[in-house]
Structure formats: C-alpha cells, structure tokens
Design an enzyme around this catalytic site. Structure first.
Site, PDB file in Angstrom:
ATOM      1  N   GLY A 240       0.809  -1.214   0.000  1.00 48.98           N
ATOM      2  CA  GLY A 240       0.000   0.000   0.000  1.00 48.98           C
ATOM      3  C   GLY A 240       0.844   1.267   0.000  1.00 48.98           C
ATOM      4  N   ALA A 241       1.782   1.341   0.930  1.00 43.31           N
ATOM      5  CA  ALA A 241       2.615   2.529   1.036  1.00 43.31           C
ATOM      6  C   ALA A 241       3.745   2.232   2.008  1.00 43.31           C
ATOM      7  CB  ALA A 241       1.806   3.723   1.536  1.00 43.31           C
ATOM      8  N   GLU A 243       6.518   3.995   4.950  1.00 45.97           N
ATOM      9  CA  GLU A 243       6.679   5.127   5.870  1.00 45.97           C
ATOM     10  C   GLU A 243       8.093   5.700   5.939  1.00 45.97           C
ATOM     11  OE1 GLU A 243       6.053   1.887   6.815  1.00 45.97           O
ATOM     12  OE2 GLU A 243       7.165   1.353   8.625  1.00 45.97           O
ATOM     13  N   HIS A 276      -1.987   6.188   8.317  1.00 44.43           N
ATOM     14  CA  HIS A 276      -1.159   5.059   8.768  1.00 44.43           C
ATOM     15  C   HIS A 276       0.332   5.386   8.614  1.00 44.43           C
ATOM     16  CE1 HIS A 276      -0.333   0.678   9.321  1.00 44.43           C
ATOM     17  NE2 HIS A 276       0.719   0.979   8.587  1.00 44.43           N
ATOM     18  N   GLU A 277       0.715   5.817   7.436  1.00 43.76           N
ATOM     19  CA  GLU A 277       2.141   6.089   7.209  1.00 43.76           C
ATOM     20  C   GLU A 277       2.600   7.264   8.062  1.00 43.76           C
ATOM     21  OE1 GLU A 277       3.344   3.643   5.820  1.00 43.76           O
ATOM     22  OE2 GLU A 277       1.532   2.911   4.853  1.00 43.76           O
ATOM     23  N   GLU A 299       3.424  -2.377  13.402  1.00 40.88           N
ATOM     24  CA  GLU A 299       2.272  -2.489  12.494  1.00 40.88           C
ATOM     25  C   GLU A 299       0.942  -2.653  13.238  1.00 40.88           C
ATOM     26  OE1 GLU A 299       2.459  -1.473   9.708  1.00 40.88           O
ATOM     27  OE2 GLU A 299       4.575  -1.677   9.146  1.00 40.88           O
TER      28      GLU A 299
HETATM   29  N1  TRP Z   1       5.596  -0.740   6.338  1.00 41.20           N
HETATM   30  C1  TRP Z   1       4.614  -0.657   5.297  1.00 41.20           C
HETATM   31  C2  TRP Z   1       3.312  -0.276   5.981  1.00 41.20           C
HETATM   32  O1  TRP Z   1       2.653  -1.066   6.576  1.00 41.20           O
HETATM   33  C3  TRP Z   1       4.434  -1.938   4.558  1.00 41.20           C
HETATM   34  C4  TRP Z   1       5.221  -2.112   3.314  1.00 41.20           C
HETATM   35  C5  TRP Z   1       5.281  -1.272   2.266  1.00 41.20           C
HETATM   36  C6  TRP Z   1       5.985  -3.229   2.934  1.00 41.20           C
HETATM   37  N2  TRP Z   1       6.027  -1.820   1.275  1.00 41.20           N
HETATM   38  C7  TRP Z   1       6.484  -2.994   1.667  1.00 41.20           C
HETATM   39  C8  TRP Z   1       6.308  -4.392   3.566  1.00 41.20           C
HETATM   40  C9  TRP Z   1       7.279  -3.931   0.995  1.00 41.20           C
HETATM   41  C10 TRP Z   1       7.116  -5.313   2.905  1.00 41.20           C
HETATM   42  C11 TRP Z   1       7.585  -5.086   1.653  1.00 41.20           C
HETATM   43  O2  TRP Z   1       2.962   0.840   6.033  1.00 41.20           O
HETATM   44 ZN    ZN Z   2       2.481   0.002   8.498  1.00 43.20          ZN
END
Ligand code: TRP
Ligand code: ZN
Length: 818
Positions: A240-241, A243, A276-277, A299
C-alpha cells in the site's frame, strides 16, 4: 554498529553507481568481541572496497560480503553497480513510469549496497544524488535538502534510522505544496509529488495529511519532527505505502482521488493509508523494531491508530463492522491455514511473507484489547511512558507491554498468550436465569488448549429493549462464572459488543433473542453480527430457521431507516469467501447457489421496498463525505444491486449514465456486470472510453469484469492481452488475476488453476513477493471437494518442482503441502 552513512548515487538508465561511506564501530557492550563482520548484499556488482584507502580482507559469499581482520572502528568505502532499469521485483532501487524510487522494508536496502541490513542498526544518513536534470529534475531523499544545483543534490537526515527507512526518488514530477504548523509552532512544508497528469487528484491526500498531523497531536499528543514531509505516488508498488522517514512512497491508488474517479471507500482508504504512514513516524520510525519478529510492535499499533483515526473522523460503528468483517474473512482464515503464526512470529524463511493479516490486523486487535483494559487515559499514559523510555531506540513488543504495565500497574503476564500463540481462541457462554432468586448466572469457558486474558463487553436488555446493565467481563481463567442479581425477568444478553476480543464465540442465544437484538440492541456491531449469523443459518441450514421472523424484523428496520450505512451492512449477505470458512468442505458451486437462493428470497420479499428506498435516496448529491451522505449512497446502491438482479436493468443503466460521482457510477457498473442483461457490454465499452486514461479507474474496470459471474478463464486470458494490461504492475495484476481468483465458481477448475500457476511461475522470475501472495490462494486446498483438492495439490507440486524457486514462493508452497 554504525555512526554515519553517506551514500552517493549516480543514476542513469544503463549505468547506476552507488557509493557508500559508512563509519562502523564495535558494539561496546559486546561480550565476545570479534574482528569479523558480515554485510548483507544481494544482486550487487562490487566495483571497489576500501578501508583507509586500502583494500581490506574480504570475501564475497552468498547474499553478502565477509570482512575480517577489522579494527574496532573503521570507515568502509564501497562502490557498487546496480540495475534499477531491470529490477521488476519492486524491491531495492527500481523504476516506475521511468522514474526512480526505492522500497527498502524489509530487506530491500541490501539490493542497493553492502550494509548491515537489520532494523536495530541506526545511523544518520547523508545522501548525494546525481542524475540528468532534463529527465530527472526532482531528486529526493530523507530529511532536509542541504545542497542543490540542477542535476545534483545533497540530503541530510538528522534522525537516527535503520536502513529499511531509507528512501530515494528521482524523476519528473508535479508537486502539490502546502504547510502545517505544529502545536509547538514549527512550520512543516508538505509536498505531494505525482506524475503531472495526476496533479488534479492530489488535494484530498493533502487534506488527509493535515488531518493526520492534527489528529496525532490531539489524540496522542505527538508532533512531527522534521521541516518537510514528502509523499511520492508511484504506479508500480508491491504494497500500500511505505513510511520512509520524511519521504513516504505510496502506491498511487492510496494517494490519487477525486469525486469523478474515487468511490467513498477509496476516499476513506486514501485518508487511512496517509494516516497510517504518518502515524508510523512515532510508532515505527522514532521507536522502531529490534528485529523483524517484532514487526507487530509497529504495524499492529499503527493499524490500531489508523483505525481510531478513521473512527474519530467518520462513522465509528461502520468502521468497526468493516474491520471485523475483514478480520474474520482474512485473518481467521490465515489462522486456520498452513501459514498460521503468532502475532509475534518465531521463524521465517522470507520476511516479506510475514506482512500478514495476523501481524497487522490481529496485532491491532491485541492493542485494542489493551486499550479496553486500560481505558483511553491509561492507554495514553502507557504510550507516554513508552516514548519517554524508548524514543530513538529499536525495541521489542515486551518493551511496549512493560511500558503499558508500569504506567498502569496492570499485569499482562497471562495476556502475552495473544502474542505467542497462533490460532483463533474459541469461547463458549452459557446462561441460566433463576426465577425464584431473580438471578442470572453466566458461565464463560475457554475451549482451546491455551488460556487467554480477554475482555467481553456486554449488555443486558429487558423486554422493551431497555438496557438493565452493561460493562466488560474480564476473562483470565479457563472457566469463570458471573452473577447478576435482582433481575425481575430473564434479560436478553448482548455479547462481545464492538467485537471486544478477536475470538470465535459460541453462545446459547436463541433465534428469537438474536432477532430481538437485531432490532433493539444499542450496539450497532452486535445488531450486524447477529443478523450475519442468521444469514449464515438461512444460507447453510435453512431448515433450522423460520425466515419470516427474520424478514419481519428486517422489514421494520427498512421501514424506519435510522442509520442507512448500518442498514446497508445488515442487508449485505456474508460473502462466498466468508461462507467457505463455515462449511466442512468447500463446494464452490453449492455455496454460490445457496447464497443466491437467499438473495432471491430477499428480493421477493423486499423488491418494492428496495425500489422505494432507492427512489427516495436517489436525489441531489454533492458527494459529501459525511457519514450521512456516505450512508445514503451505500444503502441506495445496495438496493440498486438487488433491483438489478431482479431485472430492473434500466434503473442501473440510467444511474450509470447520469451518475455524478464514482461511487454511484461504479455501483451501477458492478450491478450491470452481476447479471446478464442487454446493457452490460455497452456499459463496459462506455466506461472504457470515458476513463481509459485513468489508471485508478481502469483498475476498477478490469476487476469488475474479473469478478463478473459471466467471466471465463478464456475471458481472463483475453483481458491479459488487453493493451492496458501490464503484468509488472501489481495493481493491474491484482485487478485481473487476483480478482478472478475470488470469482470462485469461474476460477475453481483445471483451466483456472493452470492460468494461475502460469502467472505464479512467471512471477517467480520477475516479482516473487507478488508471486507468494498469489500462490497463497492454494493454501486452503485441503478444504475443497475431492476433485478440486487434487487439482490444487497438483498445481502446488508442479510449482515446487520449478527451477530456481524463490524463497518467497517456496515458503508458502512448502507449508501448504506439509
Ligand atoms: N511498512 C509498510 C506499511 O505497513 C508496509 C510495506 C510497504 C511493505 N512496502 C512494503 C512491507 C514492501 C514489505 C515489503 O505501512
Ligand atoms: Zn504500516
């Protein structure tokens, strides 16, 4: 350990060079000192390696580099060449739409340079970037821009961070700029970078970002710490995104939204992911994980925070219903399958496979229970102590729990089962009313082998629906009894209000009591939960329920709609996927047939009522995002769905042509694709012609077709040849192939499986992370009817046999076959 990390990138399509200058020092607390160091590195071409100008003793080994004869402190300079232009894994440094970007969590940084790629190694980063100014005018990294001329910049991030939070972006972007003044008066520059043609879809994301800043100040007392906060949207992204400190990189789906192209759900999702981010800046970045087994530390906690953010800004009860429905559909299934694991996993082959519903969503439920025990004030006291103790550190879940414990003098020893045990706890409630003593006795029993500490929120209702008692029962033993005295009549109990614990609850509620609760409970979640149980009964065991009493109750509700969103949720039947979890053996055709049969009953009984509601709600709409407006649209559109199934095709086609927002347009489009009718193909064509330039909308166009009951395996193969299909863009692949795997009746057959397996084998070479997600479809093979079971097993075996199988896919397939 690392003091400082200085990186220099020379970016170009055919020759990208990364130089790193890292000052290492030996951990002073280490008992067994050694002069040896292993650095992670994957797919790197080593050009040079120097310590104090001379080549050290080193050896290239699998996935890294071994250094020996080291002194206690040294500066290591390494030059490597990498190939972002060929990187389809979307991990490390890669290109999306010609722009450069990075993804380093969990183990992507090792694809950029040799480094101690682990979350407990924190350092200050300085990043120099050089690139052709014409093609890549925007050059970004974490922190503050300290030097800049065309084609050459330097960024410096003063905060200590692990390398998984490193980010770099280079490309041609348009930017939306704004500013936010924090509570303490610091002005933060806010920048959202997108491809130029998307600039008119960024305002909502900017507003969401400002709401995130304000909410974290108000509810958690947490402020932002740098002078700039940047978000970059890219079309090719595995998740999704991300951080990354000061420089979030987003899947464009979670940034780009305007009323013409985004549904109400899309808007709320964009806001939630932006939140979230942003919330990770404290829960994840300033305090990070000691190792990846602690992933839920950041998380689970951050999902809890984003859930609360959405609940505070929109309808709390609807948010809860949606979250619980998701948890039960996806996390409960994961917990009942071969990849089940505790919220704090104990081992992994490929870390990317552990970004799961269990770590995220069950992890958030565990935090929510802590919040229930401590209350908002106690919870905030615990958060405060957690940050006082651990700001700037890499810590464990135990550190978090200790802070909650110490700030509240609350013992979490028994509670820790939630972190250490996989599986969904089962709990049974039995009640007994004694007329003579006017007492009500409730016995609660834990059925599984482990004892959990859990809160059961409840209410007791009298015959008029008045609440005679409510509160939280705290269960800490195998079996406990509770007595309620001075009750003149037997009450109707409402259990597990708000889904206060992520458990499977069996109770002795009668059908009549459930129907009473559907109409009368003050807890919206409980009303929805009880009606869902009755839908399941009507679908799977129709002989055990008299549907007229259920339908009579629903008629009262439909005739006097108080909360349209809630009514919409209540008349939405459990999904096929959800029903699959409640049958002994999955027969995809039978499940679909039985579910459709209940839809037919619903339409027969309420057809004209649905039409009334639809007509009443189908008025002027300036697409506001208030709970009332969102609710009205959702109820209107589920009525339209049923009416379309009942043959009112013109109604749907009319709405399709005249809709003034994507929520309405897409609902009518999906309705027209859910049943054979003369408008379907026209709608598909018109939708395409209108939106073919819009990536987000085209994903909806593809997935609506993939999910249509008229879609065949061959149809999917055709879609995969469409000019806008793109195998290496995960969003598109998910809309087409991922969508189709949820089209159970059409997908589950030999041809469907062969198609999926072909795709997985291709992904094994190009993007194993996405391959592993897709192959998980086969995880539940043992639960299907014999023929499909054997076919799926064969697929798994043939995947296991391919050459060069990635760790990602191997781990899933291996566990599925075990
Ligand atoms: N830390 C990210 C989130 O939950 C998750 C994430 C984004 C991720 N890209 C990734 C985890 C690639 C593993 C691989 O906001
Ligand atoms: Zn996260």
């Amino acid at each position: 350990m690392v003091h400082t990390t200085e990186l220099s990138f020379e970016l170009s399509e055919d020759k990208t060079i990364v130089s790193s200058e890292v000052s290492y020092y030996q951990n002073p607390n280490l008992k067994n000192k050694s002069n040896f160091l292993f650095l992670n590195g994957v797919d790197l071409e080593l050009i040079s390696i120097l310590i104090n100008g001379v080549e050290p003793n080193y050896k290239l080994v699998k996935d890294g580099l071994e250094l020996s004869d080291l002194s206690a402190e040294f500066v290591l300079k390494i030059n490597t060449r990498i190939h972002p232009e060929k990187n389809t894994s979307l991990n490390g440094l890669y290109q999306s739409s010609g722009n450069f970007c990075t993804q380093c969590e969990a183990h992507g940084f090792r694809q950029i340079t040799y480094y101690l790629d682990r979350p407990d190694v924190l350092s200050v980063f300085t990043t120099h970037i050089k690139a052709d100014f014409k093609r890549y005018p925007v050059l970004l990294s974490n922190g503050n821009l300290i030097e800049s001329k065309p084609g050459e910049v330097t960024w410096h991030d003063p905060s200590l961070k692990p390398c998984y939070l490193f980010a770099l972006v280079a490309g041609d972007f348009a930017v939306l700029e704004d500013a936010y003044t924090t509570l303490s008066g610091n002005e933060v520059a806010l920048k959202i970078y997108v491809e130029a043609h998307n600039i008119d879809k960024t305002q909502f994301a900017m507003d969401s970002l400002k709401r995130s800043f304000a909410w974290d100040e108000q509810r958690f007392g947490l402020e932002y710490d740098l002078d700039v906060y940047m978000i970059v949207a890219v079309d090719d992204f595995n998740m999704g995104a991300m951080e990354n400190k000061g420089l979030n990189i987003f899947n464009s789906t979670y940034v780009l939204a305007n009323p013409e192209t985004a549904t109400d759900k899309d808007f709320i999702n964009v806001e939630a992911v932006i939140g979230h981010e942003y919330f990770h800046n404290w829960t994840g970045n300033r305090v990070t994980c000691q190792d990846w087994f602690q992933l839920s530390l950041k998380e689970g906690l951050t999902v809890f925070r984003d859930q609360e953010f959405t609940s505070d800004l929109h309808s709390r009860s609807i948010k809860r219903i949606e979250d619980v429905n998701g948890l039960r559909t996806f996390q409960f299934a994961e917990d009942a399958g071969p990849m089940k694991h505790p919220v704090r996993p104990e081992s992994y082959i490929e870390m990317n496979n552990f970004y799961t519903f269990t770590v995220y969503e069950k992890g958030a439920e565990v935090i929510r229970m802590i919040h229930t025990f401590l209350g908002e004030d106690g919870f905030q006291k615990g958060m405060k102590l957690y940050f006082e103790r651990h700001d700037g550190q890499a810590v464990t879940i135990d550190n978090f729990i200790s802070a909650m414990n110490d700030a509240n003098d609350f013992n979490f020893d028994v509670f820790m089962t939630w972190y250490s045990q996989p599986g969904t706890p089962e709990v049974e409630i039995k009640t007994n009313y004694n007329v003579d003593s006017q007492s009500y006795c409730v016995t609660i029993k834990q059925l599984g082998e482990h004892t959990y500490y859990l809160p059961i929120r409840y209410g007791l209702l009298n015959d008029q629906g008045g609440e005679v008692d409510q509160g939280v029962l705290v269960l800490s033993e195998r079996e406990q009894s509770y007595h309620f005295n001075n009750l003149e009549h037997e009450p109707t109990p409402s259990w597990l209000r708000g889904f206060s614990a992520p458990i499977k609850l069996k109770s002795d509620l009668t059908l009549a009591q459930r129907i009473f609760l559907i109409e009368n409970d003050t807890d919206s979640f409980s009303r929805w939960d009880n009606v869902q149980e009755l839908w399941l009964l009507l679908i799977l065991k129709p002989d055990q329920i008299d549907e007229t009493s259920l339908f009579d109750a629903l008629e009262n509700i439909l005739n006097n709609v108080q909360d349209p969103s809630l009514v919409c949720e209540m008349i939405t039947l459990p999904s096929e996927r959800f029903i699959h979890l409640r049958v002994d053996e999955i027969d995809v055709v039978e499940v679909k047939r039985k579910r459709e049969a209940v839809i037919d009953q619903l339409i027969n009984r309420f057809g004209s009522l649905f039409l009334n509601i639809y007509t009443n709600l189908n008025g002027d709409d300036d697409h506001e995002l208030t709970p009332e407006a969102v609710g009205a649209r959702s109820l209107k559109n589920i009525c339209l769905y049923y009416l379309t199934k009942a043959g009112k095709f013109e109604l749907a086609y009319d709405q399709f042509n005249n809709a003034n927002c994507m929520s309405d347009r897409l609902s009518s489009f999906n309705a027209l694709l859910s049943v054979n009718n003369p408008y379907k193909d026209k709608a598909i064509e018109k939708f395409f012609e209108t939106y073919k330039k819009d990536v987000q909308v085209m994903d909806k166009w593809f997935s609506a077709q993939s999910l249509s009951p008229m879609m065949s395996v061959n149809g999917i193969r055709q879609l995969m040849k469409h000019e806008l299909f793109s195998f290496n863009t995960p969003n598109r692949l998910r809309s087409v192939v991922g969508g189709f795997t949820q089209n159970f009746v059409q997908f589950h057959n030999q041809e469907g499986y062969e198609l999926l397996t072909e795709v997985i084998i291709k992904l094994n070479g190009s993007n194993p992370q996405i391959g592993a997600r897709l192959v998980s479809i086969y995880n539940h093979w043992k639960r299907y009817t014999p023929e499909l079971r054997d076919l799926q097993k064969q697929q798994l075996e043939s995947i296991l046999a391919i050459d060069d199988l990635s760790n990602d896919i191997f781990e899933i397939v291996h566990s599925a076959l075990k």
